[in-house]
Design an enzyme around this catalytic site. Structure first.
Site, PDB file in Angstrom:
ATOM      1  CG  HIS A  79      -1.970  -1.073   1.149  1.00 20.69           C
ATOM      2  ND1 HIS A  79      -1.687  -2.414   1.294  1.00 20.69           N
ATOM      3  CD2 HIS A  79      -3.307  -0.984   0.932  1.00 20.69           C
ATOM      4  CE1 HIS A  79      -2.808  -3.113   1.185  1.00 20.69           C
ATOM      5  NE2 HIS A  79      -3.801  -2.270   0.958  1.00 20.69           N
ATOM      6  CG  HIS A 104      -3.340  -6.412  -4.603  1.00 22.51           C
ATOM      7  ND1 HIS A 104      -3.553  -5.170  -5.159  1.00 22.51           N
ATOM      8  CD2 HIS A 104      -4.006  -6.426  -3.422  1.00 22.51           C
ATOM      9  CE1 HIS A 104      -4.318  -4.461  -4.348  1.00 22.51           C
ATOM     10  NE2 HIS A 104      -4.608  -5.196  -3.287  1.00 22.51           N
TER      11      HIS A 104
END
Length: 159
Positions: A79, A104
């Site tokens: 993130h 991801h």
């Protein structure tokens, strides 16, 4: 009240948002618990089609750590938070607006050598902070996914 927060207040919110992101990426749910406000606003409309106006922090941990979500041991994330703007909305509340990229990768097995799927989200996020006993706590978020790469829509759940 809507104004620019003091530098010390922004630094407190930056510490909370940093620990939130690092907690997600390292799957350190105990660390996450230390930076959460007692109740949170979670707008995951774009992530899972749900919004919680007032979620207890004790309910957020199992949501985030669910194996069908970020708790999947085969899922790695980052993130990344870019530039931010801050707005003081009350004496004990601040809203942050951030540029965000979330990478991801889901691996095929616990050896973590072969990437089975990847999907990256790009956009922004609104975050909320509350001062609790003199400390700024992470009080919620609303991701704004403007575009994605690869198979972002297949990163969570049973896929």
């Amino acid at each position: 009240m809507s104004s620019q927060p003091a530098a010390d207040d922004v630094i407190g919110c930056l510490a909370a948002v940093y620990d939130w992101a690092e907690s997600f990426d390292t799957k350190d749910w105990d660390r996450l618990r230390t930076v959460l406000a007692p109740t949170m606003r979670i707008d995951y409309t774009q992530v899972m089609g749900k919004i919680w106006e007032s979620m207890p922090a004790d309910d957020f941990i199992p949501l985030a750590s669910d194996p069908k979500f970020l708790g999947n041991p085969l899922l790695k994330t980052q993130h990344f938070i870019g530039a931010s703007k801050w707005e003081k909305t009350s004496d004990d509340e601040i809203t942050g607006r951030h540029q965000v990229r979330v990478a991801h990768q889901r691996y095929a097995d616990s050896g973590m050598k072969e990437v089975a799927k990847k999907g990256h989200a790009h956009g922004g996020a609104t975050t909320w902070f509350k001062r609790v006993d003199g400390v700024w706590k992470f009080a919620g978020l609303c991701p704004d996914i403007r575009w994605s790469e690869y198979n972002y829509d297949e990163m969570f759940g049973e896929n």
